[in-house]
Motif scaffolding. Structure first.
Motif, mmCIF file in Angstrom:
data_model
loop_
_atom_site.group_PDB
_atom_site.id
_atom_site.type_symbol
_atom_site.label_atom_id
_atom_site.label_comp_id
_atom_site.label_asym_id
_atom_site.label_seq_id
_atom_site.Cartn_x
_atom_site.Cartn_y
_atom_site.Cartn_z
ATOM 1 N N GLU A 314 43.726 -19.051 103.656
ATOM 2 C CA GLU A 314 44.139 -20.459 103.716
ATOM 3 C C GLU A 314 43.459 -21.167 104.882
ATOM 4 N N ARG A 315 43.364 -20.487 105.999
ATOM 5 C CA ARG A 315 42.744 -21.111 107.172
ATOM 6 C C ARG A 315 41.233 -21.241 107.001
ATOM 7 N N LEU A 316 40.698 -20.518 106.045
ATOM 8 C CA LEU A 316 39.283 -20.686 105.693
ATOM 9 C C LEU A 316 39.083 -21.772 104.638
ATOM 10 N N GLY A 317 40.188 -22.372 104.165
ATOM 11 C CA GLY A 317 40.096 -23.495 103.241
ATOM 12 C C GLY A 317 40.329 -23.173 101.786
ATOM 13 N N PHE A 318 40.735 -21.954 101.469
ATOM 14 C CA PHE A 318 40.957 -21.550 100.079
ATOM 15 C C PHE A 318 42.432 -21.688 99.704
ATOM 16 N N THR A 319 42.672 -21.928 98.429
ATOM 17 C CA THR A 319 44.033 -21.965 97.908
ATOM 18 C C THR A 319 44.499 -20.545 97.608
ATOM 19 N N CYS A 320 45.702 -20.221 98.050
ATOM 20 C CA CYS A 320 46.254 -18.888 97.840
ATOM 21 C C CYS A 320 47.586 -18.992 97.113
ATOM 22 N N VAL A 321 47.822 -18.033 96.215
ATOM 23 C CA VAL A 321 49.086 -17.959 95.471
ATOM 24 C C VAL A 321 49.612 -16.534 95.570
ATOM 25 N N PRO A 322 50.777 -16.324 96.245
ATOM 26 C CA PRO A 322 51.562 -17.316 96.972
ATOM 27 C C PRO A 322 50.838 -17.785 98.227
ATOM 28 N N ASP A 323 51.309 -18.899 98.778
ATOM 29 C CA ASP A 323 50.640 -19.413 99.964
ATOM 30 C C ASP A 323 51.080 -18.634 101.209
ATOM 31 N N ALA A 324 50.566 -19.030 102.340
ATOM 32 C CA ALA A 324 50.747 -18.255 103.568
ATOM 33 C C ALA A 324 52.192 -18.200 104.040
ATOM 34 N N ARG A 325 53.026 -19.129 103.588
ATOM 35 C CA ARG A 325 54.385 -19.225 104.118
ATOM 36 C C ARG A 325 55.460 -18.756 103.126
ATOM 37 N N GLU A 326 55.115 -18.621 101.868
ATOM 38 C CA GLU A 326 56.113 -18.309 100.843
ATOM 39 C C GLU A 326 56.672 -16.896 100.980
ATOM 40 N N ASP A 327 57.915 -16.741 100.490
ATOM 41 C CA ASP A 327 58.499 -15.407 100.381
ATOM 42 C C ASP A 327 57.728 -14.601 99.350
ATOM 43 N N ARG A 328 57.783 -13.282 99.483
ATOM 44 C CA ARG A 328 57.013 -12.391 98.613
ATOM 45 C C ARG A 328 57.913 -11.684 97.614
ATOM 46 N N HIS A 329 57.418 -11.588 96.362
ATOM 47 C CA HIS A 329 58.176 -10.911 95.321
ATOM 48 C C HIS A 329 57.340 -9.856 94.596
ATOM 49 N N ASP A 330 56.085 -9.712 94.991
ATOM 50 C CA ASP A 330 55.253 -8.596 94.553
ATOM 51 C C ASP A 330 54.150 -8.410 95.591
ATOM 52 N N ILE A 331 53.285 -7.429 95.375
ATOM 53 C CA ILE A 331 52.273 -7.118 96.389
ATOM 54 C C ILE A 331 50.941 -7.829 96.134
ATOM 55 N N ILE A 332 50.860 -8.623 95.069
ATOM 56 C CA ILE A 332 49.583 -9.227 94.697
ATOM 57 C C ILE A 332 49.356 -10.522 95.464
ATOM 58 N N GLN A 333 48.131 -10.686 95.947
ATOM 59 C CA GLN A 333 47.718 -11.929 96.568
ATOM 60 C C GLN A 333 46.545 -12.515 95.789
ATOM 61 N N ALA A 334 46.760 -13.681 95.213
ATOM 62 C CA ALA A 334 45.694 -14.378 94.506
ATOM 63 C C ALA A 334 44.987 -15.321 95.476
ATOM 64 N N VAL A 335 43.661 -15.245 95.496
ATOM 65 C CA VAL A 335 42.844 -16.135 96.318
ATOM 66 C C VAL A 335 41.870 -16.842 95.393
ATOM 67 N N ILE A 336 42.004 -18.151 95.272
ATOM 68 C CA ILE A 336 41.141 -18.919 94.379
ATOM 69 C C ILE A 336 39.845 -19.227 95.129
ATOM 70 N N LEU A 337 38.748 -18.604 94.680
ATOM 71 C CA LEU A 337 37.488 -18.634 95.422
ATOM 72 C C LEU A 337 36.490 -19.653 94.876
ATOM 73 N N ASN A 338 36.733 -20.154 93.673
ATOM 74 C CA ASN A 338 36.008 -21.313 93.115
ATOM 75 C C ASN A 338 34.573 -21.057 92.684
ATOM 76 N N SER A 339 34.064 -19.861 92.863
ATOM 77 C CA SER A 339 32.701 -19.578 92.392
ATOM 78 C C SER A 339 32.556 -18.096 92.108
ATOM 79 N N ALA A 340 31.659 -17.778 91.173
ATOM 80 C CA ALA A 340 31.395 -16.379 90.844
ATOM 81 C C ALA A 340 30.815 -15.646 92.050
ATOM 82 N N GLU A 341 29.975 -16.343 92.822
ATOM 83 C CA GLU A 341 29.347 -15.712 93.985
ATOM 84 C C GLU A 341 30.387 -15.295 95.016
ATOM 85 N N ALA A 342 31.355 -16.174 95.262
ATOM 86 C CA ALA A 342 32.393 -15.857 96.242
ATOM 87 C C ALA A 342 33.295 -14.730 95.747
#
Length: 437
Positions: A314-342
């Motif tokens: 998030e501090r690098l500017g990417f959208t994360c699901v869940p975000d940095a502050r949300e409570d956790r209900h599983d171990i998966i972290q989604a990071v939307i990187l917006n490009s195939a290269e990333a």
């Protein structure tokens, strides 16, 4: 800077982490002390719950013995299932190394409890990719659709919550089983808390109390102090090479729930009339017991890694699901990187951090059960184990990486740092000038 910190910086540098990345990640980590303390409290509760179940069922060294052939009178297998039933507070359990994956466990549970003419309902939108072939959403040989099981689904509301009026309208006299996927799968939607799942089950049961509510519990075990089986689920289903196997289970899956639902699933796993009586353990019982014993602490390490990942990216500017502050209900972290290269760079960084096959470069490939190429980073002791440090994602927009696992927190931390280093080295991100808050 003390001597230990200097030594750590040198080790990280020797392992490819540049000073800029090290300093940035150290700033992020500084703010997470309170979050990590909460994770440790949940892990402590889970550890005591597992220990209590093992002591109650008088687990002994004799339960680690090998059985072969039919596996009749395998006391170690049967006691392990009693332990699982007590951990999840259910009437019965089916815990077998013969279950090949989470999708196989779900298929066994569904096939054992549905009959031709029944309807299956998903009130949480589209299920995970591999389950779509099982249901028949995507035509596959042997699907439930081929056996006359109909399917309906209700989409989530735009905010990711349940559409209760639409769910009520979708339940008919043919509806037999409701499947609730706890985790997000390859969709950047919220993972459901146990409380939310309990509210949904209560609503469904208020319409028809005879409906079977099954929860796909993959990636969610030991993340909270309670499980879906504590809030009304008739079945909870998962994989042993995820959270409950603790990184030691070499294969397998579990189904816990009511005696009837578990018995029906057992008849599908083996054969009608045979059920749970058969199934040799082939010498894996020790790792299944020990993996379950370690599972709460291993899951805690994976959770810390996910929280760290969200705060870093998030501090690098990417959208994360869940975000940095949300409570956790599983171990998966989604990071939307917006490009195939990333996405490729992220996975390359995770692979480079692995203890096994770190020298390999992950490449996208047409993985069975998916509708597009998938890239996977998984240098694991157990092939495909997603409680171990791993990341994967479909090569399609929004090019989202799904990061999970790490048998230890410090390995998960290094994996995220290595992924950041990979993106920085390829010129896909800039770290200079970014502050910790």
């Amino acid at each position: 800077m003390d001597q230990n910190q200097q030594y750590l910086r040198k080790i990280y540098k020797d392992m490819g982490i540049e000073e800029e990345v090290f300093g940035f990640c150290a700033q992020v980590l500084y703010d997470l002390k309170d979050r990590f303390e909460q994770v440790d409290k949940v892990a402590e509760a889970g550890q005591l719950k597992v220990l209590s179940a093992m002591q109650k069922n008088r687990v002994g060294e004799q339960h680690f013995m090998t059985s072969t052939g039919y596996g009749y009178n395998d006391d170690g297998r049967d006691t392990l299932e009693k332990v699982y039933a007590d951990v999840f507070h259910t009437e019965d359990a089916l815990v077998r190394p013969h279950i090949t994956c989470g999708t196989h466990a779900l298929t066994t549970a569904l096939s054992g409890n549905l009959r031709p003419g029944d309807e299956l309902l998903s009130p949480v939108g589209l299920p995970y990719d591999t389950l779509q072939g099982v249901i028949g959403i995507r035509p596959q040989k042997g699907s439930l659709a081929e056996y006359g099981v109909k399917y309906r689904q209700v989409e989530l509301l735009p905010d990711g919550t349940f559409d209760y009026p639409a769910i009520r309208a979708a339940i008919t006299d043919k509806t037999r089983l409701v499947t609730i996927q706890r985790s997000k799968g390859y969709l950047p939607r919220p993972t459901f808390s146990v409380k939310q799942i309990g509210e949904l089950i209560h609503f469904i049961k208020s319409i028809r109390s005879d409906l079977i509510c099954m929860v796909d519990n993959c990636y969610g075990e030991f993340v909270e102090t309670i499980e879906p089986s504590d809030v009304g689920a008739d079945m909870c289903v998962g994989s042993l090479i995820k959270n409950p196997g603790g990184g030691l289970a070499s294969s397998g899956g579990y189904i816990v729930g009511t005696k009837e639902c578990v018995e029906n699933a057992a008849y599908r796993l083996t054969a009608p009339g045979l059920g749970k009586e058969l199934g040799a353990n082939f010498g894996v019982n020790r790792s299944l017991y020990q993996g379950l014993f370690l599972a709460p602490e291993v899951t805690a390490g994976a959770l810390k890694s996910a929280i760290f990942a969200a705060n870093v990216y998030e501090r690098l500017g990417f959208t994360c699901v869940p975000d940095a502050r949300e409570d956790r209900h599983d171990i998966i972290q989604a990071v939307i990187l917006n490009s195939a290269e990333a996405l490729k760079a992220f996975c390359c960084g995770i692979q480079a951090a692995a203890p096994v096959d770190s020298y390999l470069t992950p490449e996208p490939w047409p993985m069975p059960g998916y509708d597009c190429d998938v890239i996977m980073a998984a240098g694991a002791f157990i092939s495909g184990s997603s409680i171990e440090l791993s990341a994967d994602g479909p090569l399609k927009e929004p090019y989202c990486a799904y990061f999970q696992g790490g048998l230890t927190w410090h390995h998960g931390k290094f994996g995220i740092m290595r992924s950041v280093q990979e993106l920085a080295s390829r010129g896909l991100i800039k770290i200079s000038g970014i502050h910790s808050k």
